[in-house]
Scaffold this active site. Structure first.
Site, PDB file in Angstrom:
ATOM      1  N   GLY A 112       5.147 -11.284  -5.330  1.00  0.00           N
ATOM      2  CA  GLY A 112       6.450 -10.834  -4.862  1.00  0.00           C
ATOM      3  C   GLY A 112       6.665  -9.343  -5.071  1.00  0.00           C
ATOM      4  N   ASP A 113       6.135  -8.813  -6.174  1.00  0.00           N
ATOM      5  CA  ASP A 113       6.246  -7.378  -6.442  1.00  0.00           C
ATOM      6  C   ASP A 113       5.391  -6.582  -5.453  1.00  0.00           C
ATOM      7  OD1 ASP A 113       7.910  -7.854  -8.649  1.00  0.00           O
ATOM      8  OD2 ASP A 113       6.187  -8.127  -9.967  1.00  0.00           O
ATOM      9  N   ALA A 114       4.199  -7.093  -5.150  1.00  0.00           N
ATOM     10  CA  ALA A 114       3.346  -6.436  -4.161  1.00  0.00           C
ATOM     11  C   ALA A 114       4.000  -6.474  -2.786  1.00  0.00           C
ATOM     12  CB  ALA A 114       1.980  -7.114  -4.112  1.00  0.00           C
ATOM     13  N   ASN A 117       4.938  -3.352 -12.048  1.00  0.00           N
ATOM     14  CA  ASN A 117       4.060  -3.887 -11.002  1.00  0.00           C
ATOM     15  C   ASN A 117       4.303  -3.191  -9.669  1.00  0.00           C
ATOM     16  OD1 ASN A 117       3.040  -5.749 -12.840  1.00  0.00           O
ATOM     17  ND2 ASN A 117       4.275  -7.444 -12.084  1.00  0.00           N
ATOM     18  N   ALA A 173       6.633  -3.775  -2.723  1.00  0.00           N
ATOM     19  CA  ALA A 173       5.979  -2.466  -2.608  1.00  0.00           C
ATOM     20  C   ALA A 173       5.501  -2.230  -1.187  1.00  0.00           C
ATOM     21  CB  ALA A 173       4.822  -2.377  -3.594  1.00  0.00           C
TER      22      ALA A 173
END
Length: 293
Positions: free
Chosen positions: A239-241, A43, A244
């Site tokens: 949370g992954d975005a 992700n 990033a």
């Protein structure tokens, strides 16, 4: 050579939208079903690519149909798969995400082979060639080896250990990380054991508060951002975005306050859409922030 190398889980996600998350001995109605790639490392790599960085991935999938679909989706997103191991006669990890009408998520999963990469499978030259390495949940010995190689090469390192932090010994990786990402529950786990020195000390600690924004602790001070008020559809992958976005912003600007706002925007925009792979493009974030960025 890539700007950022991510390492950790590569999954196939089946998202079931339900009227409510079922309680024990209860039942929920399925409103819709969709499938897409998932896994925190994958992700983040996909989100970074959408934000304009060259991203590579270290992880593993099976040689089944789900693994093929996961690889194709990552390739279409522009992620380098030179470090992705395809395990013969094995099943790709599948996660079943239950998403209620408020966007809250519960996860079911099989074992799969998303942790088939051991230290002996790593290509050290690929790690050394990355400007930044982002580590997510995986076998502790693998994460430690990647962190050691990256640190010796002078690369910066971020680590988002996820919900399994309390169950695994990530001491070496936490000690090597320049930036730690954690939510409130994970910070409590950090505070309760020997990692506390690594978490605060001379490192950057980014604490995610979900819809309430985030806070970053640095050696020079702490900064808050309240987040953005959006209509939440699905928090999976937000949370992954966020991670990033923080990484991408720090690549462009040496300003953690600015990075925190940008990360919150990425998380908020992801939560407005269905699926863990709904991170925004750089253009979408710029349009959302307007004059603020």
């Amino acid at each position: 050579m890539v700007d950022v190398l991510t390492a950790g889980h590569v999954n196939w996600d089946v998202t079931l939208r339900v009227d409510r998350l079922p309680e024990p001995d209860g039942e929920a109605a399925i409103r819709s079903q969709r499938q897409s790639g998932g896994g925190s490392a994958a992700n983040v790599a996909t989100a970074l690519s959408g934000l304009g960085l060259e991203a590579g991935l270290v992880g593993s999938v099976g040689d089944d149909d789900n693994g093929l679909l996961a690889r194709r989706e990552l390739e279409d997103a522009g992620v380098s798969l030179d470090g992705l191991r395809v395990v013969p006669d094995a099943d790709t990890a599948v996660k079943y995400l239950l998403v209620d009408d408020g966007g809250e998520v519960a996860v079911l999963g099989n074992d799969g082979v998303n942790e088939a990469v051991g230290p002996e499978d790593l290509d050290d030259s690929r790690i050394r060639d990355a400007d930044h390495v982002h580590l997510t949940s995986q076998r502790p010995e693998t994460a430690a080896r990647i962190a050691t190689v990256a640190s010796e090469a002078g690369s910066t390192i971020s680590f988002d250990p996820g919900r399994r932090l309390a169950d695994r010994d990530y001491g070496e990786t936490l000690a090597a990380a320049d930036v730690l990402f954690a939510n409130d529950r994970e910070v409590a786990a950090l505070l309760e054991d020997e990692y506390v020195g690594s978490a605060f000390g001379d490192r950057v600690l980014v604490v995610k508060h979900g819809s309430d924004g985030a806070k970053v602790h640095t050696p020079d001070g702490s900064y808050d951002h309240p987040g953005f008020d959006v209509d939440t559809v699905d928090t999976a992958g937000a949370g992954d975005a966020f991670a990033a976005g923080f990484i991408a912003s720090t690549f462009a600007y040496d300003d953690v306050e600015r990075a925190l706002e940008y990360a919150n925007a990425c998380g908020a925009l992801t939560a407005r859409r269905e699926g863990a792979r709904s991170a925004p493009t750089a253009e979408a974030v710029a349009a959302f922030l307007g004059d603020r960025y």
